[in-house]
Design a protein around this motif. Structure first.
Motif, mmCIF file in Angstrom:
data_model
loop_
_atom_site.group_PDB
_atom_site.id
_atom_site.type_symbol
_atom_site.label_atom_id
_atom_site.label_comp_id
_atom_site.label_asym_id
_atom_site.label_seq_id
_atom_site.Cartn_x
_atom_site.Cartn_y
_atom_site.Cartn_z
ATOM 1 N N ALA A 55 -4.446 -29.057 118.724
ATOM 2 C CA ALA A 55 -3.743 -29.201 120.145
ATOM 3 C C ALA A 55 -4.823 -28.419 120.976
ATOM 4 O O ALA A 55 -5.169 -28.956 122.117
ATOM 5 N N LEU A 56 -5.511 -27.310 120.433
ATOM 6 C CA LEU A 56 -6.544 -26.839 121.410
ATOM 7 C C LEU A 56 -7.688 -27.662 121.567
ATOM 8 O O LEU A 56 -8.180 -27.948 122.812
ATOM 9 N N LEU A 57 -8.235 -28.212 120.603
ATOM 10 C CA LEU A 57 -9.418 -29.229 120.880
ATOM 11 C C LEU A 57 -8.881 -30.427 121.876
ATOM 12 O O LEU A 57 -9.613 -30.884 122.463
ATOM 13 N N ALA A 58 -7.649 -31.044 121.568
ATOM 14 C CA ALA A 58 -7.076 -31.869 122.429
ATOM 15 C C ALA A 58 -7.206 -31.481 123.951
ATOM 16 O O ALA A 58 -7.531 -32.155 124.861
ATOM 17 N N ALA A 59 -6.600 -30.363 124.115
ATOM 18 C CA ALA A 59 -6.642 -29.678 125.579
ATOM 19 C C ALA A 59 -8.178 -29.577 126.054
ATOM 20 O O ALA A 59 -8.459 -29.883 127.282
ATOM 21 N N VAL A 60 -9.116 -29.282 125.340
ATOM 22 C CA VAL A 60 -10.657 -29.314 125.435
ATOM 23 C C VAL A 60 -10.960 -30.724 125.940
ATOM 24 O O VAL A 60 -11.562 -31.080 127.043
ATOM 25 N N SER A 61 -10.780 -31.765 125.053
ATOM 26 C CA SER A 61 -11.722 -32.903 125.074
ATOM 27 C C SER A 61 -10.972 -33.649 126.004
ATOM 28 O O SER A 61 -11.736 -34.633 126.563
ATOM 29 N N VAL A 231 -2.478 -34.453 113.765
ATOM 30 C CA VAL A 231 -1.150 -34.584 114.341
ATOM 31 C C VAL A 231 -1.336 -33.849 115.737
ATOM 32 O O VAL A 231 -0.610 -34.207 116.843
ATOM 33 N N GLY A 232 -1.756 -32.561 115.790
ATOM 34 C CA GLY A 232 -1.790 -31.921 116.994
ATOM 35 C C GLY A 232 -2.562 -32.445 118.031
ATOM 36 O O GLY A 232 -2.498 -32.532 119.416
ATOM 37 N N PHE A 233 -3.675 -33.111 117.568
ATOM 38 C CA PHE A 233 -4.551 -33.679 118.452
ATOM 39 C C PHE A 233 -3.946 -34.954 118.878
ATOM 40 O O PHE A 233 -3.938 -35.513 120.184
ATOM 41 N N MET A 234 -3.189 -35.853 118.304
ATOM 42 C CA MET A 234 -2.644 -36.693 118.648
ATOM 43 C C MET A 234 -1.614 -36.740 119.554
ATOM 44 O O MET A 234 -1.267 -37.505 120.748
ATOM 45 N N VAL A 235 -0.848 -35.487 119.631
ATOM 46 C CA VAL A 235 0.034 -34.853 120.576
ATOM 47 C C VAL A 235 -0.712 -34.951 122.030
ATOM 48 O O VAL A 235 -0.135 -35.299 123.131
ATOM 49 N N GLY A 236 -2.049 -34.248 122.047
ATOM 50 C CA GLY A 236 -2.580 -34.273 123.170
ATOM 51 C C GLY A 236 -2.991 -35.729 123.592
ATOM 52 O O GLY A 236 -3.042 -36.016 124.864
ATOM 53 N N MET A 237 -3.423 -36.517 122.632
ATOM 54 C CA MET A 237 -3.708 -37.949 122.995
ATOM 55 C C MET A 237 -2.622 -38.571 123.997
ATOM 56 O O MET A 237 -2.720 -39.426 124.997
ATOM 57 N N ALA A 238 -1.488 -38.459 123.133
ATOM 58 C CA ALA A 238 -0.280 -39.222 123.899
ATOM 59 C C ALA A 238 -0.141 -38.604 125.317
ATOM 60 O O ALA A 238 0.460 -39.326 126.263
ATOM 61 N N GLY A 239 -0.002 -37.319 125.524
ATOM 62 C CA GLY A 239 0.028 -36.874 126.646
ATOM 63 C C GLY A 239 -1.036 -37.139 127.722
ATOM 64 O O GLY A 239 -0.808 -37.326 128.921
ATOM 65 N N HIS A 240 -2.288 -37.348 127.236
ATOM 66 C CA HIS A 240 -3.400 -37.835 128.092
ATOM 67 C C HIS A 240 -3.165 -39.451 128.481
ATOM 68 O O HIS A 240 -3.285 -39.647 129.798
ATOM 69 N N ALA A 241 -2.617 -40.010 127.708
ATOM 70 C CA ALA A 241 -2.418 -41.590 127.827
ATOM 71 C C ALA A 241 -1.401 -41.594 128.916
ATOM 72 O O ALA A 241 -1.407 -42.470 129.774
ATOM 73 N N PHE A 242 -0.079 -40.855 128.730
ATOM 74 C CA PHE A 242 0.860 -40.884 129.512
ATOM 75 C C PHE A 242 0.419 -40.577 131.167
ATOM 76 O O PHE A 242 0.826 -41.126 132.171
ATOM 77 N N VAL A 243 -0.173 -39.411 131.375
ATOM 78 C CA VAL A 243 -0.375 -38.907 132.420
ATOM 79 C C VAL A 243 -1.694 -39.797 133.120
ATOM 80 O O VAL A 243 -1.415 -40.280 134.214
ATOM 81 N N GLY A 244 -2.505 -40.471 132.135
ATOM 82 C CA GLY A 244 -3.430 -41.204 132.868
ATOM 83 C C GLY A 244 -3.098 -42.489 133.207
ATOM 84 O O GLY A 244 -3.450 -43.081 134.190
#
Length: 244
Positions: A55-61, A231-244
């Motif tokens: 999740a941290l890496l997703a927040a960064v990237s 899975v943690g990174f995928m949570v960030g991806m889902a959020g990024h895709a939704f917001v984007g």
């Protein structure tokens, strides 16, 4: 106009409290695991740590670096990113030398603080983005606070610190309310300083993830931790895709 502003501030307060209470819930989960150490298998515990790292890496990237770089020149992005890594290297060394491991808590705050500021900065322009970013923060805060609680209580954080670990995490989480209102009153969504804060925190997160989070997630002959990071990174991806 005053009524609209007051309603927006109430909405912001509710979102920030949701994010803060999620961190408290993660710390409480760590406390429950400490009281009942056999309720969660070792593989799953390591998986939770890895989930927080992912999740941290997703927040960064997906959030901090791309949004931060879009708001400032490339040289400023590199300087603030490297400065964040160096600053938290020094903090990590200081706390380690004093026998007070706080790298997981620092990682949680490095993630939470800039995102709380962003929530405050964007809520008046795009409430939907602020709402979903809050949900992503909450999803990140639970495993990160769990990891922070375990680090403080299991790795020699000192008797006083270990006894009050949940209080320390709760106060750190509630500070996000102040950071969010700072973003609301001070920062425009396109403010260059906001970008510098985001890349500064991103540099610190990358340092702490590879310094402390990833090594703790490793477990011999087990695949759960690695999948937890995915899975943690995928949570960030889902959020990024939704917001984007």
């Amino acid at each position: 106009m005053v009524l609209i502003s007051a309603c927006m501030e109430i909405k912001l307060l509710i979102l920030l409290l949701i994010a803060a209470f999620s961190a408290m819930a993660g710390g409480a989960l760590g406390r429950w695991e400490r009281i009942h150490p056999n309720w969660m298998r070792s593989e799953v515990r390591h998986g939770v740590i890895a989930f927080g790292g992912g999740a941290l890496l997703a927040a960064v990237s997906l959030v901090l670096v791309p949004k931060g770089m879009a708001l400032q020149p490339a040289w400023a992005s590199l300087l603030s990113f490297g400065g964040g890594a160096f600053a938290f290297l020094m903090c990590d060394r200081y706390f380690t030398n004093r026998g007070t491991p706080l790298s997981q808590l620092l990682a949680m705050l490095l993630d939470f603080v800039p995102e709380a500021i962003v929530v405050g900065a964007v809520i008046s322009r795009n409430y939907g983005e602020a709402l979903f970013l809050t949900l992503i923060i909450a999803a990140q805060n639970i495993p990160e606070a769990f990891n922070a609680y375990r680090e403080i209580t299991h790795r020699g954080g000192g008797k006083g610190m270990a006894q009050h670990a949940l209080l320390v995490i709760s106060l750190a989480a509630l500070s996000g309310v102040g950071w969010g209102f700072l973003g609301y009153f001070v920062f425009h969504p396109d403010h260059v300083l906001l970008g510098s804060i985001m890349t500064f925190c991103a540099g610190g997160i990358v340092y702490l993830v590879f310094r402390d989070v990833a090594p703790q997630a490793q477990l011999e002959r087990a695949w759960y931790p690695s999948m937890g990071a995915v899975v943690g990174f995928m949570v960030g991806m889902a959020g990024h895709a939704f917001v984007g």
